[in-house]
Structure formats: C-alpha cells, structure tokens
Design a protein around this motif. Structure first.
Motif, PDB file in Angstrom:
ATOM      1  N   ASN A  71      36.508  51.392  60.704  1.00 60.66           N
ATOM      2  CA  ASN A  71      35.622  51.024  61.821  1.00 60.66           C
ATOM      3  C   ASN A  71      34.249  51.394  61.431  1.00 60.66           C
ATOM      4  O   ASN A  71      33.430  51.087  62.264  1.00 60.66           O
ATOM      5  CB  ASN A  71      36.267  51.512  63.294  1.00 60.66           C
ATOM      6  N   PRO A  73      30.543  51.589  60.253  1.00 64.67           N
ATOM      7  CA  PRO A  73      29.628  50.531  59.984  1.00 64.67           C
ATOM      8  C   PRO A  73      29.367  49.993  58.582  1.00 64.67           C
ATOM      9  O   PRO A  73      29.331  51.070  57.607  1.00 64.67           O
ATOM     10  CB  PRO A  73      28.431  50.957  60.540  1.00 64.67           C
ATOM     11  N   ASN A  99      32.606  41.593  61.243  1.00 67.96           N
ATOM     12  CA  ASN A  99      32.599  42.182  62.447  1.00 67.96           C
ATOM     13  C   ASN A  99      31.985  43.742  62.592  1.00 67.96           C
ATOM     14  O   ASN A  99      31.855  44.388  63.183  1.00 67.96           O
ATOM     15  CB  ASN A  99      34.048  42.184  63.228  1.00 67.96           C
ATOM     16  N   ARG A 100      31.961  44.265  61.247  1.00 64.77           N
ATOM     17  CA  ARG A 100      31.381  45.676  61.088  1.00 64.77           C
ATOM     18  C   ARG A 100      30.021  45.880  60.602  1.00 64.77           C
ATOM     19  O   ARG A 100      29.427  46.783  60.623  1.00 64.77           O
ATOM     20  CB  ARG A 100      32.424  46.416  60.469  1.00 64.77           C
ATOM     21  N   ASN A 102      26.413  46.088  60.134  1.00 67.22           N
ATOM     22  CA  ASN A 102      25.278  46.367  61.232  1.00 67.22           C
ATOM     23  C   ASN A 102      23.877  46.122  60.151  1.00 67.22           C
ATOM     24  O   ASN A 102      22.757  46.274  61.079  1.00 67.22           O
ATOM     25  CB  ASN A 102      25.179  47.675  61.906  1.00 67.22           C
ATOM     26  N   GLN A 127      27.614  42.476  65.167  1.00 67.72           N
ATOM     27  CA  GLN A 127      27.306  43.836  65.256  1.00 67.72           C
ATOM     28  C   GLN A 127      26.213  43.959  64.523  1.00 67.72           C
ATOM     29  O   GLN A 127      25.680  45.066  64.334  1.00 67.72           O
ATOM     30  CB  GLN A 127      28.408  44.831  64.731  1.00 67.72           C
ATOM     31  N   GLU A 129      22.299  44.915  63.600  1.00 64.78           N
ATOM     32  CA  GLU A 129      21.218  45.481  64.189  1.00 64.78           C
ATOM     33  C   GLU A 129      19.958  45.200  63.559  1.00 64.78           C
ATOM     34  O   GLU A 129      18.883  45.171  64.016  1.00 64.78           O
ATOM     35  CB  GLU A 129      21.386  46.957  64.407  1.00 64.78           C
ATOM     36  N   LYS A 153      22.993  42.852  69.510  1.00 66.43           N
ATOM     37  CA  LYS A 153      22.562  44.381  69.122  1.00 66.43           C
ATOM     38  C   LYS A 153      21.323  44.141  68.016  1.00 66.43           C
ATOM     39  O   LYS A 153      21.025  45.053  67.447  1.00 66.43           O
ATOM     40  CB  LYS A 153      23.936  44.892  68.216  1.00 66.43           C
TER      41      LYS A 153
END
Length: 609
Positions: A71, A73, A99-100, A102, A127, A129, A153
């Motif tokens: 899980n 990033p 989905n991971r 960032n 996700q 950022e 995000k």
C-alpha cells in the motif's frame, strides 16, 4: 622456481578474491532476504519505482507479493526512456498501481497521450497529489484539464508547454477550478513573446494557490490584476515581468487591494520594467513580504535610486529582512553618475540591516553603466558574470566568492584573464553574448572562475561558436550531461581533420552527454561526426540541411546507438510540415524502427522509439 612460486602465489590470491567475492554476494543476498518487510519498504523509498520492479519483481515470490500487495505510495517519473521500455512499465507498473500513484511526472507529449487516452482516464488516478506534465501541447492539456477537478488530492500542478501558445490559450483560467491546489508552476512561450498581451484576471474568482511560479514573459499589467486573485499566496516567482513597446489596454481593477498577509517570498525579474512600473503594487500588496529577490534583464535607472528604495521599504515593507538585488543600471550625464548612484547604498539604512552591495562594469570603455548586486551573504542561485578589463580602470571593484551560485551566465563581449569573482559550486554555465573568441583562451580563462569538472549543463548561445571550441571545452567537463550550442553558419567544418585529432578521440571516449541541442544547418557529413562524438545520447535535437533530411534520418536511426538502447528521441528543428509524411513513409518502408511515434509541433519534427 622463483617465477613458478610467484605464479602460484598470484593464482592463490586470485582464487581467494573470487571466493571472498562469492561469499560477500551470498551474504548480502541472505541478509537482504532476511530483512523485515517494513525495512524493505523503507529501502524502496530511496529507489525509482521502475528500478524496483526491474530488480525485485521477478527475484522470488516473496518480493513479487510485497510489490503486488503493498500500500506504499508510488512515485512515477518518466524521464528519458525508450518507447518499448515505457510500454512495458505502463502495463506492469503504472496500470496495476494507478490507485497508489501519488506523484506522476510525464516527460514528453507521447507518454501523456498513451496514459491519458482517452483523457477521462486521468480520474482513475485518485491518489495523485502532484502532477507534472513536461513538453505538453495545448490541445492535450485542454482535454485533460476538464477532469483535473475530479482528482480530490491534487495539490501540486506543473505544466511545461512544447509549443508556443496563442494569447487566448494561456491556461490560467483552468487552475481556478481546482479548489485544493496549493502549488502551480507554468512554463510557456507566447506567440508574440516579446510583446505579450496582458491577461485579465478580474473575471476569475479567488484561488487557493499558495506557491505560484510563472516562467514566461508576463505583462506587468497582468501582475497587478493577478495579485487580487491569490489571497492565500505565500511564495511568488515570475521569471520575466515585462512591459510592451506599444501601448496596451489598461486593466481596471474595481476591488480594493487585499492584504496578502501570508505572502513572505517574492522573486521577480524585470524586463523593460523599472521601479516606476511596480512601486505602486509594492505599496499595496507587499507589506508582509520578508524576502525580496529582484533582478533586471534590461538596463534601468530608477532601480538604482537608493533614497526611493529607503522610503518604500521603511513605509510599506517593514517586515523585509532579505533584500537581494541584481540590477543592470546606468547613470545620466546631467544627473547622478553610475558610481554616485551605487555609493548611495552605503548609508546607515543599508549597513545597519547588513545589506551590502558591489558592482561590475559590462562595458570596458564606459564607467557610467554596470551591474549592481547584493553580497554578504549572496544567496541567489544565478549570476551573470562580466570579465573585467586587464587594466585597473575602476577602483571600486572587489573580489568575491559566490558560494551559493549554481548557474553562471557569461555576458562579456570579450575574454580577459582578470577574473574578479569565483563560483566554487556552479554546475551550470550559459554563454549569452558574442565572444571575440571561443578557443583555448576562453577555456583557460573560464577555469579561473568555475571548477569546470563540476559542470553538468552548458548552453552556448553565442553565434561565433565553433565545433572545435566546444570540443576543447568538453575535455575539461567530464561530468557534463546536457549540452546546447549553435554552430557558425558560414564556417565549413573540417570533419576529417577534427575526427583525427587527439582531443576528439579523447573527448569522444570520456564524455557522458545524454542531452544534445544543436542549432545549425548540419550536413550528413557533420551529423556523422556528431554521432561519433556523442555516443551516449538519449535525446538529440538538431538543425539539418533540408535537402538531406531523409539521408540524415536514415543514418541516425540505423546507427548502432539505437541498438545499444541509448538514443530514443530525435527532434529535427526546424523542418517543413511535409517532412512529417516523408519521414513517416521512410521509417515504415525501410523498417528503420519497429515501434515509434511521430509528431509535428511548432515547426519541429519529434520522433520517439
């Protein structure tokens, strides 16, 4: 007997080394596999995600499961990469981990099209950022921008456009729809770049952005309008704040100035802008500013008015603690001379704040103009250097070491062996003027101001540059990875003489250059020499003779570098639009590259494989 004994001893030591090496490898492997999952994940934090999959995914079942079921990033940075490799990573790394992810940085327009085709696929990266889109074209960004608001995000957005933008296509309006955005950086060139039209921000709402970086010629009239729309701004940097030669429309702002109480850092480069143009905005918006970096690109007079600055800072910028300036200035024969203007910055107002300054002259024959800049401590990363005359013609000059400067620009029109300054930590060099010579003298004098072995990027924008001069400089820059230069258009390159020289043979072996940008009308013969000289290239942008376009393209694509996996991106600049069809047919019919992408952007032909 003695000789045999020596051979036995030597063989024994070699065998012992091999055993120790084998033991160390196995020991390291055992230790690594015995580490706890948490420690392995910490190790992964220091590695590129592509390297992690290359090194660990197929190592054994445990590492494969660690990567699949993790899980942590994922940060994706697609720099210089072949198309085949990218497609592999896209299927094996990017899609399974969307989905991971960032942080996503896409290095060219082809990669952006692959990942976001169709554009709505960007909303699957929930996700994200930080999003960096380098060398993107406006049409691609326009299609993507519609869906950016669906990334909950997204905090940071960086855009760099590879084509010139029409005034109405400058995409500032899109960022006001992103309510969570904190950082925005944009780099672009407008079609009318030296006379930009002002952008009217009055019709936009307030933005949530706190860090704003604008790298373009930005109209000073837009600057006033912009400040009303960013009430949470903390950091502002504009690479070129510019006015136009012609009269532009005035943007009328009905609102009262807002107190930008969070704005602490401002960095501005002024181009055809003097203190007269910006003083009013300083008074209205910069009360809370603590750090001010100012530089002028063109010469100015009022920026050297110390008494005017004293009043402005005392009355309207009481929190200012760093005043870092770099002004191209001049004196007036019927008013104060340049030295008289400079000396006014020695009053107690400046010394009590520990703000100290010095100057240089950019013209050996004229003492009434020069460069005025901050020292002690000097914190700027960039500096434009001028060689001073061999004669002691100015008693005010003082020698200085600039430890913080990383990028040195050479602005002199002639080279002298009388350096005033030294830049021990510089890693970038730009030559931005027409030098009288670019040969052994230049390299020798350059070594007196910069440790050449530290340089990683060099850009030579002087038009009196020869290939021999560039090669001569390269022998002192073994760590160079990016090189940009322009060759003399009228000088014939003696390719055989250059290739047979010892310095060519030496430089071709030791140089590590990956990125080459060469402005010239190169013939096939010249290109053959260039390819031999730069054998480790990933990216090549070159100007070529139009009559030899097909021959040059064929040679580059059949060169051994491609089969070694080095060169993967070619830009021919500039070429007619018809070359898009011609090169496409050539590559397909002769099967020069198995899998490639091709585009025509801004009079340049881009080929990626």
């Amino acid at each position: 007997m003695k000789r045999e004994r020596n051979e036995i001893i030597q063989n024994y030591h070699e065998l012992k080394k091999q055993k120790m090496h084998h033991y160390n490898v196995n020991t390291t492997k055992t230790i690594l596999e015995n580490l706890a999952n948490e420690i392995i994940y910490e190790i992964f934090d220091y590695l590129d995600i592509f390297h992690i999959y290359d090194g660990f995914f197929d190592l054994n079942r445990r590492f494969k499961n660690l990567l699949i079921n993790s899980n942590f990033p994922v940060q994706v940075n697609t720099s210089t990469i072949t198309k085949t490799k990218f497609q592999y990573y896209y299927k094996k790394v990017i899609l399974p981990n969307k989905n991971r992810i960032n942080h996503l940085r896409l290095s060219n327009e082809f990669i952006t099209d692959i990942i976001f085709s169709p554009s709505r696929l960007i909303i699957q990266f929930l996700q994200i950022e930080s999003l960096v889109l380098d060398n993107i074209i406006y049409r691609s960004f326009k299609n993507i921008s519609i869906y950016l608001m669906h990334l909950p995000k997204l905090r940071s957005l960086t855009l760099s456009f590879s084509e010139k933008l029409e005034h109405e296509n400058v995409p500032f309006g899109h960022i006001f729809n992103l309510s969570n955005l904190k950082y925005f950086k944009i780099t672009y060139i407008e079609t009318n770049e030296y006379s930009p039209e002002p952008i009217d921000f009055t019709n936009y709402g307030h933005s949530s952005i706190e860090y704003l970086v604008i790298n373009t010629h930005f109209h000073v009239e837009s600057f006033n309008s912009l400040l009303f729309r960013f009430p949470k701004l903390r950091h502002l940097s504009i690479d070129s704040l510019r006015s136009s030669f012609h009269i532009t429309k005035k943007i009328y702002q009905q609102d009262q100035p807002i107190p930008l109480e969070h704005l602490k850092f401002v960095s501005l480069k002024l181009d055809l802008v003097d203190l007269n143009n910006i003083e009013d905005m300083f008074k209205r918006f910069f009360r809370y500013v603590e750090v001010l970096h100012l530089a002028t690109i063109q010469t100015c007079y009022e920026c050297l008015n110390a008494k005017r600055w004293e009043q402005l800072i005392s009355n309207f910028m009481p929190n200012l603690r760093v005043y870092d300036v770099y002004f191209h200035g001049f004196g007036l024969s019927n008013q104060l001379t340049f030295h008289e203007l400079v000396n006014q910055f020695n009053s107690p107002f400046w010394t009590n704040k520990r703000w100290f300054f010095t100057h240089q002259h950019d013209d050996h024959e004229d003492l009434n103009n020069g460069i005025f800049y901050s020292i002690n401590p000097y914190r700027s990363k960039d500096f434009t250097f001028y060689w001073q005359s061999n004669k002691e013609f100015c008693s005010y000059l003082r020698k200085t070491n600039f430890n913080s400067v990383q990028h040195v620009r050479i602005g002199s029109k002639q080279v002298t062996n009388n350096p005033v300054d030294y830049f021990p930590n510089a890693t970038q060099l730009s030559v931005i003027n027409h030098l009288g010579t670019f040969n052994q003298l230049f390299s020798s004098c350059l070594r007196s101001i910069i440790p050449l072995k530290n340089l990683t990027k060099v850009a030579i924008e002087s038009f009196d540059c020869s290939l021999e001069g560039v090669i001569n400089l390269m022998q002192f820059t073994p760590n160079l990875h990016t090189l940009k230069f322009t060759l003399l258009g009228y000088a014939k390159i003696k390719t055989k003489v250059i290739e047979q020289s010892q310095i060519f043979q030496y430089v071709s072996k030791i140089n590590k250059i990956k990125y080459l940008d060469l402005h010239a009308d190169c013939s096939l013969e010249t290109i053959q020499l260039i390819v031999k000289l730069f054998s480790k290239l990933d990216y090549m942008k070159i100007g070529i003779k139009k009559k030899e376009t097909n021959e040059i393209t064929r040679f580059i694509l059949t060169n051994n570098n491609i089969h070694k996996g080095c060169l993967n991106f070619l830009c021919l600049s500039p070429v007619p639009r018809r070359c898009l069809k011609e090169i496409n047919i050539l590559v397909k019919t002769e099967n020069l590259v198995d899998d490639y992408s091709i585009k025509y952007i801004n009079r340049d032909l881009h080929l990626w494989w």
